[in-house]
Design a protein around this motif. Structure first.
Motif, PDB file in Angstrom:
ATOM      1  N   GLU A   1     -13.704   6.195  -0.888  1.00 20.17           N
ATOM      2  CA  GLU A   1     -13.406   6.767  -2.209  1.00 20.17           C
ATOM      3  C   GLU A   1     -12.938   8.212  -2.141  1.00 20.17           C
ATOM      4  OE1 GLU A   1     -13.915   7.128  -6.625  1.00 20.17           O
ATOM      5  OE2 GLU A   1     -12.747   6.154  -5.091  1.00 20.17           O
TER       6      GLU A   1
ATOM      7  N   HIS B   1     -13.988   0.640   0.602  1.00 23.56           N
ATOM      8  CA  HIS B   1     -13.153   1.729   0.091  1.00 23.56           C
ATOM      9  C   HIS B   1     -13.729   3.088   0.466  1.00 23.56           C
ATOM     10  CE1 HIS B   1     -11.172   3.780  -3.659  1.00 23.56           C
ATOM     11  NE2 HIS B   1     -10.484   3.973  -2.553  1.00 23.56           N
TER      12      HIS B   1
ATOM     13  N   ASP C   1      -6.728   3.718   1.790  1.00 22.51           N
ATOM     14  CA  ASP C   1      -8.034   4.117   2.332  1.00 22.51           C
ATOM     15  C   ASP C   1      -9.075   3.016   2.146  1.00 22.51           C
ATOM     16  OD1 ASP C   1      -8.162   4.377  -0.416  1.00 22.51           O
ATOM     17  OD2 ASP C   1      -9.314   6.240  -0.388  1.00 22.51           O
ATOM     18  N   THR C   2      -8.645   1.774   2.393  1.00 22.34           N
ATOM     19  CA  THR C   2      -9.545   0.631   2.303  1.00 22.34           C
ATOM     20  C   THR C   2      -9.498  -0.168   3.602  1.00 22.34           C
ATOM     21  OG1 THR C   2      -7.810  -0.738   1.313  1.00 22.34           O
ATOM     22  CG2 THR C   2      -9.307   0.393  -0.207  1.00 22.34           C
TER      23      THR C   2
ATOM     24  N   ASN D   1      -5.250   0.102  -1.839  1.00 25.50           N
ATOM     25  CA  ASN D   1      -5.243   1.511  -1.446  1.00 25.50           C
ATOM     26  C   ASN D   1      -5.185   1.635   0.073  1.00 25.50           C
ATOM     27  OD1 ASN D   1      -5.448   2.325  -4.107  1.00 25.50           O
ATOM     28  ND2 ASN D   1      -7.136   3.748  -3.715  1.00 25.50           N
TER      29      ASN D   1
ATOM     30  N   ILE E   1     -15.651  -4.240  -4.670  1.00 28.81           N
ATOM     31  CA  ILE E   1     -15.329  -3.100  -3.811  1.00 28.81           C
ATOM     32  C   ILE E   1     -16.618  -2.385  -3.435  1.00 28.81           C
ATOM     33  CG2 ILE E   1     -14.062  -0.928  -3.633  1.00 28.81           C
ATOM     34  CD1 ILE E   1     -12.105  -2.034  -5.708  1.00 28.81           C
TER      35      ILE E   1
ATOM     36  N   HIS F   1     -17.245   2.401   1.813  1.00 30.68           N
ATOM     37  CA  HIS F   1     -16.994   2.163   3.231  1.00 30.68           C
ATOM     38  C   HIS F   1     -18.247   2.381   4.085  1.00 30.68           C
ATOM     39  CE1 HIS F   1     -14.752   1.753   6.858  1.00 30.68           C
ATOM     40  NE2 HIS F   1     -14.854   3.018   7.222  1.00 30.68           N
TER      41      HIS F   1
ATOM     42  N   THR G   1       0.845  -1.191   0.000  1.00 28.61           N
ATOM     43  CA  THR G   1       0.000   0.000   0.000  1.00 28.61           C
ATOM     44  C   THR G   1       0.877   1.235   0.000  1.00 28.61           C
ATOM     45  OG1 THR G   1      -1.941   1.033   1.016  1.00 28.61           O
ATOM     46  CG2 THR G   1      -0.228   0.245   2.519  1.00 28.61           C
TER      47      THR G   1
ATOM     48  N   ALA H   1      -7.652   0.076  -6.503  1.00 27.65           N
ATOM     49  CA  ALA H   1      -7.807   0.094  -5.051  1.00 27.65           C
ATOM     50  C   ALA H   1      -7.555  -1.268  -4.428  1.00 27.65           C
ATOM     51  CB  ALA H   1      -9.207   0.580  -4.669  1.00 27.65           C
TER      52      ALA H   1
END
Length: 312
Positions: free
Chosen positions: A235, A233, A109-110, A107, A137, A140, A26, A184
């Motif tokens: 986003e 995710h 941010d996952t 990513n 995906i 979140h 990552t 991602a």
């Protein structure tokens, strides 16, 4: 534990792991809080019977991530670059240090789900020609899908993500072909990277995973999505949705992708459309609405193709 130095004399704590099955890679760029949440979710996978390592590449963030990351997650291999290498460059730095049979690019941010890796690995063990695999995906903390596969790009270089912004359900539980994995979250075997090469770094940001997927497909491997596996995710956490930075790279790289991956009449129509229809209309819109920064960014994106050697 080995001590490795990289960039401007910056220290890396590099934990040596033998017989690694999966390398998580990552990239962190001014998103330490998100990265910490991701690492927490990865740490929960340690109870599973899978040998893995976790590599965090820091792309010259303003805040030094070392104190927080290594004090909370001593299993992490932290690589600190003295410059921002971009999405592909950061991941490629991770590739150079990865020991896994399978590399999972994810990513920062996952959030991973508990059974994610097992499901993906099983597909690779069943299919030796599988070259890139992404999970479904979801946005979140929702049951809404962001990605469940990509349609092919049409002659106007447009496509769509299957299931995008739809409620997840039983109809999205399949193992399917897809035009590309999602940047991602995508798993690629090391043997594929050794044959095809690493991610194309000249994109810097956006379209690099689409281009890489086409390289992998042209080498004879399959690109799939496993909808039974899922990841969450957040986003567009690291780049503003309407930033001039995004305007520049999204449009520069859209043209670059067409140049590199379209052929014949499709290539001609695609480039004509982007240069002589899309570009004038976008520039006119930015001019009318006095969006000077976006106008300049888009103009520079087009000018880049007039002043830069071919990447084909």
């Amino acid at each position: 534990m080995d001590i490795i130095w990289f960039g401007e004399g910056k220290k890396i704590n590099f934990k040596m792991i033998k017989d690694v099955e999966v390398s998580f890679i990552t990239v962190n760029y001014n998103g330490l809080d998100d990265t910490m949440e991701l690492l927490t979710s990865i740490a929960n996978l340690q109870k599973n019977d899978i040998s893995f390592e976790t590599i965090v590449v820091d792309n010259a963030s303003k805040e030094d991530p070392e104190p927080k990351i290594l004090s909370n997650f001593p299993f992490v291999n932290l690589l600190k670059s003295s410059t921002n290498l971009g999405f592909a460059g950061g991941n490629n730095l991770g590739i150079k240090h990865a020991k896994g049979k399978y590399l999972f690019f994810i990513n920062n941010d996952t959030i991973v789900s508990d059974d994610l890796v097992e499901i993906l690995l099983q597909r690779f063990k069943e299919n030796d020609q599988l070259g890139m695999l992404s999970p479904k995906i979801k946005f979140h903390e929702t049951n809404i899908i962001q990605y469940a596969g990509f349609s092919p790009l049409n002659v106007l270089s447009r496509n769509f993500a299957y299931g995008n912004k739809r409620e997840d359900g039983s109809e999205y539980e399949e193992f399917l072909n897809t035009y590309a994995g999602h940047g991602a979250a995508m798993m690629v075997p090391m043997k594929v990277i050794e044959k095809v090469g690493a991610m194309p770094e000249f994109y810097f940001l956006y379209y690099e995973e689409l281009d890489w997927a086409q390289q992998i497909a042209r080498a004879g491997f399959e690109i799939k999505v496993e909808q039974k596996a899922k990841i969450y995710h957040k986003e567009s956490m690291s780049v503003g949705k309407n930033s001039p930075f995004k305007t520049y790279y999204m449009n520069r790289n859209r043209i670059l992708f067409v140049k590199r991956n379209f052929n014949g009449i499709k290539r001609f129509i695609g480039l004509f459309y982007l240069f002589f229809i899309v570009s004038p209309s976008k520039l006119l819109k930015y001019f009318i609405y006095r969006e000077k920064d976006h106008f300049k960014a888009y103009l520079n994106a087009v000018k880049w193709h007039l002043n830069t050697p071919k990447y084909e």
